[in-house]
Design an enzyme around this catalytic site. Structure first.
Site, short mmCIF file in Angstrom:
data_model
loop_
_atom_site.label_atom_id
_atom_site.label_comp_id
_atom_site.label_asym_id
_atom_site.label_seq_id
_atom_site.Cartn_x
_atom_site.Cartn_y
_atom_site.Cartn_z
CB THR A 20 47.35 42.49 37.93
OG1 THR A 20 46.11 41.98 37.45
CG2 THR A 20 47.46 42.26 39.42
N GLY A 21 46.29 44.58 35.51
CA GLY A 21 46.20 44.79 34.06
C GLY A 21 46.86 46.11 33.68
CG LEU A 43 27.17 47.59 33.88
CD1 LEU A 43 27.57 46.12 34.06
CD2 LEU A 43 28.38 48.39 33.40
CG ASN A 96 41.16 46.49 40.21
OD1 ASN A 96 41.83 45.91 39.35
ND2 ASN A 96 41.14 46.11 41.47
CE1 TYR A 117 44.07 33.42 41.40
CE2 TYR A 117 44.68 31.10 41.45
CZ TYR A 117 44.31 32.23 40.74
OH TYR A 117 44.17 32.16 39.37
CG ASP A 120 37.98 46.61 43.36
OD1 ASP A 120 37.37 45.52 43.44
OD2 ASP A 120 39.07 46.81 43.91
#
Ligand code: UDP
Length: 332
Positions: A24-25, A53, A21, A135, A45
């Protein structure tokens, strides 16, 4: 880490479908792959129903989740959901396709550990309601879900507990200590040391981590398996190395220590050595030199916004002001 993994899988002749998504990349990290005939990128996401797929699917690496505390403390709901809902969707995909799933779990599964070094058999010391819980507990729940799908639905799973990883393509100033210190040193700004800087971490170069993940995927070991570099450094020692290697004269400035910041962290990698024939090859100095070369270009190319966790998460939880939470919830 995802872009490095894609590079390695393509080198091995695999067909790779990457879902990201891009929260952060960065697209720039896989730009060189876009024209590759065996590479597909889908902007997606994992908390949302997966697109159809192409089959067959053989292996699923689940790396989806922000890994920098500065990001996940800022978006706890999305962080929690990416680990829990994302894991569920990928395990369902594995169940219906027969693919094997590797979960990128974390040394944070040990919380602020009271055993040192950390072995896989240690259950950890996690604050289930602290700011890092989104997290830590998200990743722990994902591990539990892997084990559940394995025992109830015979899904083949692999669990890697990844310790602090760094290397080229670390975004400048992304809140993680290696990225922040190098970015600050290159800009001649003070290095932000949280607390006294006596807390320790073990830093693993990204190529080593990716190699460990691929070996685990190919092995008979379900895990959890620690993937990390057993070299242990204080944050102050890291700051000193960064100053030496960059030739920077930046001073150190001490900031409040984030709540529940682990005091000591070092993996016992005995299991990875025995079961995967793996141990890290790149020492901290060499790895830092390569990371500095990458960040030098990035820092020179664009302004950098260096992230530090919000102040209210750096004091004792009692003093934390009540805040209404209005996250942008993503429902399945
Ligand atoms: N840290 C620091 N200054 C920074 C960023 C992090 O002193 O600008 C410290 C942080 O408090 C922790 C360690 O460095 O003790 C590693 O932090 P990082 O966010 O890289 O990863 P973590 O291991 O906490 O997930």
């Amino acid at each position: 880490m995802g872009s490095h993994l894609c590079d390695r899988l393509l080198e091995q002749g695999c067909e790779v479908i990457a879902l990201d998504n891009l929260s952060t990349g960065r697209l720039s990290h896989i730009e060189h792959l876009i024209a590759h005939p065996r590479f597909t990128l889908l902007r997606h996401d994992v908390t949302v129903a997966l697109p159809e797929l192409p089959l067959p699917l053989h292996e699923i690496y689940n790396l989806a989740c922000p890994a920098s505390p500065a990001y996940y403390l800022d978006r706890p709901v999305q962080t929690n959901l990416s680990s829990v809902l994302g894991m569920w969707r990928l395990l369902e995909l594995a169940r219906s396709t027969g693919a094997r799933v590797l979960q990128a779990s974390t040394s944070e599964a040990y919380g602020d550990p009271q055993e040192h070094p950390q072995r896989e058999g240690y259950w950890g010391h996690v604050n289930p309601v602290g700011p890092r819980a989104c997290y830590d507990e998200g990743k722990r729940c994902a591990e539990a879900m892997c084990v559940s799908y394995n025992s109830q639905c015979q899904v083949s799973v692999r669990i890697a507990r990844i310790f602090n990883t760094y290397g080229p393509r670390l975004p400048a100033g992304d809140g993680r200590v290696v990225s922040n210190f190098i970015s600050q040193a290159l800009r001649g700004e003070p290095l932000t040391v949280f607390g006294e800087g006596t807390q320790t971490r073990s830093f693993c170069y990204v190529d080593d981590t990716v190699d460990g993940l691929m070996r685990l995927m190919a092995s008979d070991e379900q895990g959890p398996v620690n993937i990390g570099n057993p070299g242990e450094f204080t944050v102050l020692a890291l700051a000193q190395q960064v100053l030496d290697l960059t030739g920077s004269r930046s001073p150190l400035v001490h900031k409040a220590l984030p709540v529940d910041d682990p005091v000591r962290r070092r993996p016992d990698i005995g299991l990875a050595e025995r079961a995967l024939g793996w141990r890290p090859r790149v020492d901290l100095r060499t790895g830092l030199q390569r990371t500095i070369a990458h960040l030098r270009k990035e820092v020179a190319a664009a302004p950098v916004d260096i992230k530090v966790p919000p102040e209210q998460l750096s004091r004792s939880p009692e003093r934390r002001p009540e805040q209404p939470m209005r996250p942008e919830l993503i429902f399945p």
